[in-house]
Design a protein around this motif. Structure first.
Motif, PDB file in Angstrom:
ATOM      1  N   SER A   1       0.824  -1.200   0.000  1.00 14.39           N
ATOM      2  CA  SER A   1       0.000   0.000   0.000  1.00 14.39           C
ATOM      3  C   SER A   1       0.860   1.252   0.000  1.00 14.39           C
ATOM      4  N   GLY A   2       0.361   2.306  -0.652  1.00 10.58           N
ATOM      5  CA  GLY A   2       1.060   3.588  -0.660  1.00 10.58           C
ATOM      6  C   GLY A   2       0.614   4.518   0.448  1.00 10.58           C
ATOM      7  N   VAL A   3      -0.138   3.999   1.446  1.00 11.78           N
ATOM      8  CA  VAL A   3      -0.667   4.880   2.492  1.00 11.78           C
ATOM      9  C   VAL A   3       0.449   5.528   3.308  1.00 11.78           C
ATOM     10  N   SER A   4       1.615   4.895   3.376  1.00 14.36           N
ATOM     11  CA  SER A   4       2.721   5.495   4.125  1.00 14.36           C
ATOM     12  C   SER A   4       3.215   6.768   3.451  1.00 14.36           C
ATOM     13  N   VAL A   5       2.941   6.897   2.143  1.00 16.10           N
ATOM     14  CA  VAL A   5       3.310   8.109   1.420  1.00 16.10           C
ATOM     15  C   VAL A   5       2.188   9.133   1.475  1.00 16.10           C
ATOM     16  N   THR A   6       0.961   8.677   1.197  1.00 20.94           N
ATOM     17  CA  THR A   6      -0.155   9.620   1.151  1.00 20.94           C
ATOM     18  C   THR A   6      -0.612  10.046   2.542  1.00 20.94           C
ATOM     19  N   GLY A   7      -0.456   9.165   3.525  1.00 22.74           N
ATOM     20  CA  GLY A   7      -0.905   9.475   4.869  1.00 22.74           C
ATOM     21  C   GLY A   7      -2.404   9.319   5.021  1.00 22.74           C
ATOM     22  N   LEU A   8      -2.884   9.566   6.245  1.00 20.43           N
ATOM     23  CA  LEU A   8      -4.301   9.527   6.566  1.00 20.43           C
ATOM     24  C   LEU A   8      -4.836  10.952   6.600  1.00 20.43           C
ATOM     25  N   ILE A   9      -6.032  11.142   6.071  1.00 18.27           N
ATOM     26  CA  ILE A   9      -6.617  12.477   5.957  1.00 18.27           C
ATOM     27  C   ILE A   9      -7.461  12.781   7.182  1.00 18.27           C
ATOM     28  N   TRP A  10      -7.253  13.967   7.749  1.00 25.89           N
ATOM     29  CA  TRP A  10      -8.078  14.417   8.858  1.00 25.89           C
ATOM     30  C   TRP A  10      -9.445  14.865   8.339  1.00 25.89           C
ATOM     31  N   THR A  11     -10.427  13.982   8.433  1.00 18.97           N
ATOM     32  CA  THR A  11     -11.801  14.355   8.087  1.00 18.97           C
ATOM     33  C   THR A  11     -12.497  14.852   9.356  1.00 18.97           C
ATOM     34  N   PRO A  12     -13.616  15.569   9.214  1.00 13.83           N
ATOM     35  CA  PRO A  12     -14.356  15.988  10.416  1.00 13.83           C
ATOM     36  C   PRO A  12     -14.726  14.816  11.318  1.00 13.83           C
ATOM     37  N   THR A  13     -15.092  13.695  10.719  1.00 11.47           N
ATOM     38  CA  THR A  13     -15.465  12.518  11.507  1.00 11.47           C
ATOM     39  C   THR A  13     -14.282  12.017  12.328  1.00 11.47           C
ATOM     40  N   LEU A  14     -13.097  11.959  11.699  1.00 10.65           N
ATOM     41  CA  LEU A  14     -11.932  11.464  12.418  1.00 10.65           C
ATOM     42  C   LEU A  14     -11.432  12.468  13.443  1.00 10.65           C
ATOM     43  N   ARG A  15     -11.616  13.752  13.182  1.00  8.03           N
ATOM     44  CA  ARG A  15     -11.261  14.746  14.210  1.00  8.03           C
ATOM     45  C   ARG A  15     -12.148  14.571  15.431  1.00  8.03           C
ATOM     46  N   SER A  16     -13.396  14.276  15.191  1.00 11.65           N
ATOM     47  CA  SER A  16     -14.307  14.034  16.306  1.00 11.65           C
ATOM     48  C   SER A  16     -13.882  12.789  17.082  1.00 11.65           C
ATOM     49  N   ALA A  17     -13.474  11.756  16.359  1.00 15.21           N
ATOM     50  CA  ALA A  17     -13.004  10.529  17.015  1.00 15.21           C
ATOM     51  C   ALA A  17     -11.765  10.809  17.843  1.00 15.21           C
ATOM     52  N   ALA A  18     -10.850  11.628  17.302  1.00 16.47           N
ATOM     53  CA  ALA A  18      -9.640  11.974  18.044  1.00 16.47           C
ATOM     54  C   ALA A  18      -9.975  12.743  19.304  1.00 16.47           C
ATOM     55  N   ALA A  19     -10.947  13.629  19.205  1.00 17.75           N
ATOM     56  CA  ALA A  19     -11.352  14.413  20.374  1.00 17.75           C
ATOM     57  C   ALA A  19     -11.941  13.522  21.466  1.00 17.75           C
ATOM     58  N   ARG A  20     -12.519  12.414  21.056  1.00 19.55           N
ATOM     59  CA  ARG A  20     -13.075  11.464  22.023  1.00 19.55           C
ATOM     60  C   ARG A  20     -12.010  10.521  22.564  1.00 19.55           C
ATOM     61  N   GLY A  21     -10.765  10.662  22.086  1.00 21.15           N
ATOM     62  CA  GLY A  21      -9.677   9.816  22.561  1.00 21.15           C
ATOM     63  C   GLY A  21      -9.577   8.480  21.859  1.00 21.15           C
ATOM     64  N   VAL A  22     -10.335   8.308  20.780  1.00 16.32           N
ATOM     65  CA  VAL A  22     -10.380   7.022  20.092  1.00 16.32           C
ATOM     66  C   VAL A  22      -9.089   6.738  19.328  1.00 16.32           C
ATOM     67  N   LEU A  23      -8.462   7.786  18.788  1.00 20.73           N
ATOM     68  CA  LEU A  23      -7.283   7.595  17.941  1.00 20.73           C
ATOM     69  C   LEU A  23      -5.979   7.721  18.730  1.00 20.73           C
ATOM     70  N   ASP A  24      -5.994   7.187  19.922  1.00 20.45           N
ATOM     71  CA  ASP A  24      -4.806   7.144  20.765  1.00 20.45           C
ATOM     72  C   ASP A  24      -4.015   5.894  20.397  1.00 20.45           C
ATOM     73  N   ARG A  25      -3.138   6.049  19.422  1.00 20.39           N
ATOM     74  CA  ARG A  25      -2.407   4.911  18.882  1.00 20.39           C
ATOM     75  C   ARG A  25      -1.362   4.403  19.860  1.00 20.39           C
ATOM     76  N   LYS A  26      -1.264   3.073  19.983  1.00 20.20           N
ATOM     77  CA  LYS A  26      -0.264   2.434  20.836  1.00 20.20           C
ATOM     78  C   LYS A  26       0.731   1.672  19.964  1.00 20.20           C
ATOM     79  N   PRO A  27       2.003   1.599  20.406  1.00 20.09           N
ATOM     80  CA  PRO A  27       2.974   0.767  19.674  1.00 20.09           C
ATOM     81  C   PRO A  27       2.514  -0.686  19.658  1.00 20.09           C
ATOM     82  N   MET A  28       2.907  -1.412  18.646  1.00 16.02           N
ATOM     83  CA  MET A  28       2.436  -2.783  18.467  1.00 16.02           C
ATOM     84  C   MET A  28       2.758  -3.644  19.679  1.00 16.02           C
ATOM     85  N   PHE A  29       1.790  -4.446  20.094  1.00 20.26           N
ATOM     86  CA  PHE A  29       2.003  -5.357  21.221  1.00 20.26           C
ATOM     87  C   PHE A  29       3.018  -6.431  20.823  1.00 20.26           C
ATOM     88  N   THR A  30       3.589  -7.069  21.819  1.00 23.90           N
ATOM     89  CA  THR A  30       4.645  -8.061  21.561  1.00 23.90           C
ATOM     90  C   THR A  30       4.114  -9.486  21.485  1.00 23.90           C
TER      91      THR A  30
END
Length: 360
Positions: free
Chosen positions: A232-261
């Motif tokens: 996938s080329g997503v590492s180049v294009t990145g993820l787009i901040w849409t209003p929906t995803l900004r709302s999710a981030a504000a709710r703490g949903v997009l709190d990314r964690k490093p991969m579990f072991t």
């Protein structure tokens, strides 16, 4: 079993396959499209109902017939199935279904000879094959220590139906792409979630520009040109901040964690040694090309991928892959369908005036 002869067999009737069929028909070639689905729409038939037209990536028009007016709230599975079906009917495309292709092989050692396409409804022989089977039927499941011991539910996004089935259960989503963040937003509205990715996601404030899109395609093109599996080329294009995803981030949903072991019976072991309980592991980890039926041709190289020259397999010019690698986007699939047909017209034995194939 029945058998038939034709100039070109197209395998798959999604965006790429229909584009190829359109150009084959326009150029007067004898062809057939073999589709494993029970109806039109390709992989879109199986997308979850909550994936609506307003949230999918841009869908390009099929060649020759523009999309009808879009209701942004309509499920993409319904809209695109209707669009693809109407397209097939209006143009009278030679689509047969359901037909499962089991293998593609060489009829003999003649490099200008015919290919044999074995299916659930008999064999076809053809001068060329356009493979347009996409990726949906081959979800990628990464392997982690302890995975088989997990006592909760594990599923891939290919199996996702609705967030409602997870109410009251903690859902751990794994993956850094568009499906991962979209489903995180959806599932987090009915239950608790956590999010793990191998790399820190790259976010963009606006839709990526032409340069970013070109860079992403170039990245994938370079891999297939070297005979490596496409990514996938997503590492180049990145993820787009849409209003929906900004709302999710504000709710703490997009709190990314490093991969579990590792994975344990009731959750996952964190990178810092801690433990996170989980009831569901949802793998949003992408897909791989569905090309196992091409195995008898021995197309894979030492790098694990297929060395490509445009849409054409470098070592087997009778085989074209569309919707593969850099042509996996909808606009890329359209362009690849046309390019494949143009190249096939140069093959020995191709006759645009040939009569339609007849079952024998």
């Amino acid at each position: 079993m029945n058998s038939a002869r034709t100039d070109v067999v197209v395998i798959g009737a999604g965006q790429a396959g229909l584009s190829a069929a359109y150009h084959l028909q326009r150029r007067g070639l004898d062809y057939v499209v073999l589709d494993a689905e029970s109806g039109p729409g390709g992989a879109w038939r199986h997308r979850w109902k909550s994936l609506r037209m307003e949230t999918v990536n841009g869908i390009s028009d099929l060649p020759g017939i523009a999309k009808p007016a879009v209701n942004p709230r309509e499920p993409s599975s319904e809209f695109l199935t209707r669009y693809f079906g109407g397209y097939e009917e209006e143009l009278g495309l030679a689509v047969q279904r359901p037909v499962k292709v089991t293998s593609v092989s060489r009829e003999d050692d003649d490099p200008d000879g015919r290919l044999v396409v074995s299916t659930s409804r008999g064999d076809w022989t053809a001068r060329a094959v356009i493979n347009a089977t996409g990726t949906w039927t081959r979800p990628f499941w990464p392997l982690y220590p302890g995975q088989s011991t997990f006592r909760g539910r594990q599923l891939h996004v290919a199996d996702y139906v609705s967030a409602d089935e997870f109410t009251g259960r903690h859902v751990t989503v794994v993956g850094g792409g568009i499906s991962a963040v979209g489903l995180l937003d959806e599932i987090s509205r009915v239950t608790t979630t956590s999010w793990f990715t191998r790399r820190e996601p790259v976010w963009r404030e606006e839709e990526f520009d032409a340069k970013a899109g070109h860079d992403a395609v170039a990245l994938v093109e370079e891999r297939v040109r070297r005979g490596l599996p496409p990514q996938s080329g997503v590492s180049v294009t990145g993820l787009i901040w849409t209003p929906t995803l900004r709302s999710a981030a504000a709710r703490g949903v997009l709190d990314r964690k490093p991969m579990f072991t590792s994975i344990e019976p009731h959750g996952v072991r964190l990178a810092d040694g801690g433990f996170l309980p989980a009831d569901v592991l949802l793998w949003a980890t992408g897909f791989r090309p569905e090309i196992e039926h091409l195995a008898p041709l021995h197309l894979r190289g030492p790098g694990g991928g297929i060395l490509m020259d445009g849409t054409q397999v470098a070592q087997e010019p009778r085989v074209h892959l569309v919707g593969y690698g850099p042509s996996s986007s909808t606009i890329g699939a359209n362009l690849a369908g046309r390019a494949a047909v143009s190249a096939i017209l140069k093959l020995p034995g191709i006759d645009p005036t040939a009569a339609p194939a007849i079952w024998g």
